[in-house]
Design an enzyme around this catalytic site. Structure first.
Site, PDB file in Angstrom:
ATOM      1  N   HIS A   2      41.048  35.003  30.401  1.00 17.79           N
ATOM      2  CA  HIS A   2      41.213  35.553  29.063  1.00 17.79           C
ATOM      3  C   HIS A   2      42.664  35.575  28.596  1.00 17.79           C
ATOM      4  CE1 HIS A   2      37.410  38.058  30.171  1.00 17.79           C
ATOM      5  NE2 HIS A   2      37.115  36.800  29.912  1.00 17.79           N
TER       6      HIS A   2
ATOM      7  N   TYR B 151      45.654  47.656  35.503  1.00 13.72           N
ATOM      8  CA  TYR B 151      46.768  46.891  34.946  1.00 13.72           C
ATOM      9  C   TYR B 151      47.301  47.468  33.648  1.00 13.72           C
ATOM     10  CZ  TYR B 151      42.876  44.572  32.453  1.00 13.72           C
ATOM     11  OH  TYR B 151      41.746  44.291  31.715  1.00 13.72           O
TER      12      TYR B 151
ATOM     13  N   ASP C  18      31.916  35.210  28.881  1.00 13.64           N
ATOM     14  CA  ASP C  18      32.567  34.169  29.704  1.00 13.64           C
ATOM     15  C   ASP C  18      31.633  32.987  29.959  1.00 13.64           C
ATOM     16  OD1 ASP C  18      34.569  36.540  31.654  1.00 13.64           O
ATOM     17  OD2 ASP C  18      34.822  35.663  29.647  1.00 13.64           O
TER      18      ASP C  18
HETATM   19  C1  LIG Z   1      39.741  44.192  27.851  1.00  8.40           C
HETATM   20  C2  LIG Z   1      39.184  45.374  27.097  1.00  8.40           C
HETATM   21  C3  LIG Z   1      37.825  45.565  26.956  1.00  8.40           C
HETATM   22  N1  LIG Z   1      37.351  46.644  26.272  1.00  8.40           N
HETATM   23  C4  LIG Z   1      35.904  46.819  26.165  1.00  8.40           C
HETATM   24  C5  LIG Z   1      35.189  45.662  25.502  1.00  8.40           C
HETATM   25  C6  LIG Z   1      33.864  45.573  26.213  1.00  8.40           C
HETATM   26  O1  LIG Z   1      32.905  46.408  25.553  1.00  8.40           O
HETATM   27  C7  LIG Z   1      34.150  46.144  27.599  1.00  8.40           C
HETATM   28  C8  LIG Z   1      34.277  45.070  28.659  1.00  8.40           C
HETATM   29  O2  LIG Z   1      35.199  44.120  28.164  1.00  8.40           O
HETATM   30  P1  LIG Z   1      35.349  42.702  28.872  1.00  8.40           P
HETATM   31  O3  LIG Z   1      34.007  42.230  29.333  1.00  8.40           O
HETATM   32  O4  LIG Z   1      36.136  41.843  27.922  1.00  8.40           O
HETATM   33  O5  LIG Z   1      36.242  43.082  30.121  1.00  8.40           O
HETATM   34  P2  LIG Z   1      36.939  42.030  31.119  1.00  8.40           P
HETATM   35  O6  LIG Z   1      36.050  40.853  31.323  1.00  8.40           O
HETATM   36  O7  LIG Z   1      37.393  42.812  32.275  1.00  8.40           O
HETATM   37  O8  LIG Z   1      38.202  41.555  30.286  1.00  8.40           O
HETATM   38  C9  LIG Z   1      39.485  41.502  30.882  1.00  8.40           C
HETATM   39  O9  LIG Z   1      39.420  40.453  31.796  1.00  8.40           O
HETATM   40  C10 LIG Z   1      40.594  39.776  32.146  1.00  8.40           C
HETATM   41  C11 LIG Z   1      40.768  39.903  33.632  1.00  8.40           C
HETATM   42  C12 LIG Z   1      41.836  40.130  31.444  1.00  8.40           C
HETATM   43  O10 LIG Z   1      42.928  39.740  31.857  1.00  8.40           O
HETATM   44  C13 LIG Z   1      41.793  40.922  30.213  1.00  8.40           C
HETATM   45  O11 LIG Z   1      42.566  42.094  30.395  1.00  8.40           O
HETATM   46  C14 LIG Z   1      40.458  41.316  29.751  1.00  8.40           C
HETATM   47  O12 LIG Z   1      39.985  40.298  28.885  1.00  8.40           O
HETATM   48  O13 LIG Z   1      35.384  46.862  27.489  1.00  8.40           O
HETATM   49  C15 LIG Z   1      38.196  47.585  25.706  1.00  8.40           C
HETATM   50  O14 LIG Z   1      37.751  48.549  25.070  1.00  8.40           O
HETATM   51  N2  LIG Z   1      39.547  47.404  25.830  1.00  8.40           N
HETATM   52  C16 LIG Z   1      40.076  46.341  26.513  1.00  8.40           C
HETATM   53  O15 LIG Z   1      41.323  46.235  26.609  1.00  8.40           O
END
Ligand SMILES: Cc1cn([C@H]2C[C@H](O)[C@@H](COP(=O)(O)OP(=O)(O)O[C@H]3O[C@H](C)C(=O)[C@H](O)[C@H]3O)O2)c(=O)[nH]c1=O
Length: 181
Positions: free
Chosen positions: A61, A130, A169
């Site tokens: 991401h 992080y 993803d």
């Molecule tokens: C990233 C983020 C997500 N969210 C909410 C949005 C979704 O409802 C839920 C899960 O989000 P997501 O599936 O995008 O989470 P990750 O897959 O861990 O995303 C992260 O994954 C990789 C490792 C990264 O480097 C980024 O920091 C980030 O994109 O949390 C938030 O409210 N705030 C945030 O900063």
């Protein structure tokens, strides 16, 4: 605290000094002065914590606007953490670096703005914590396919095994299609 360059110099590996005693341990996980002296001049505005089961792969991401620098570490379990250089003017654009971060090695990675970031969980469970230099902006978020044929990232995943990835993803784009900085 030892801060060294990875094969992509802008991505730094941080190994905090751990003070152990009969109570347990203490370590500094962020020190503005020490980091600045090592070339990491960052101000953080958001702290994140995710927990994942084994073979979860989150990423790759990045935010095309409001790009986030990330200081990442693992407080439970282990992950293989990857940063991909998306800076068009960089000699390492399109290259990636990977490091094992774990509660055992206490290692942290500084992933500057301009990189895509992701990790694969190699322990039963992993807590990933992080700091980010800019706020989450989903409208600007992009996801690059973890198995992109051009990047050829060597994820430590058994050949026959598919990682656990989010719906978002599963719809990731290729590195070639991804907007660069
Ligand atoms: C990233 C983020 C997500 N969210 C909410 C949005 C979704 O409802 C839920 C899960 O989000 P997501 O599936 O995008 O989470 P990750 O897959 O861990 O995303 C992260 O994954 C990789 C490792 C990264 O480097 C980024 O920091 C980030 O994109 O949390 C938030 O409210 N705030 C945030 O900063």
């Amino acid at each position: 605290m030892k801060i060294t360059e990875t094969k992509i110099p802008a991505v730094k590996l941080i190994e905090p000094k751990v003070f152990g005693d009969e109570r347990g341990f203490f370590m500094e996980t962020w020190n503005e002065k020490a980091f600045r002296e090592a070339g990491i001049d960052a101000t953080f505005v958001q702290d994140n914590h995710s927990r994942s089961v084994k073979n979860t792969l989150r990423g790759l991401h990045y935010q095309i606007k409001q790009p986030q620098g990330k200081l990442v570490r693992v407080t439970r379990g282990e992950v293989f953490d990857v940063a991909v250089d998306l800076r068009s003017d960089s000699s390492t654009c399109g290259q990636w670096v990977g490091e094992y971060l774990s509660e055992k090695n206490n290692r942290m990675l500084w992933v500057p703005p301009g990189f895509a970031h992701g990790f694969l969980v190699t322990s039963d469970t992993a807590d990933f914590q992080y700091k980010c230099t800019d706020f989450y902006a989903p409208e600007y978020e992009r996801s690059i396919y973890w198995q992109d044929l051009q990047l050829r990232i060597c994820w430590p995943l058994q050949k026959s095994l598919k990682p656990l990835i989010s719906r978002k993803d599963q719809l990731a784009i290729s590195y070639a299609e991804a907007e660069k900085f």
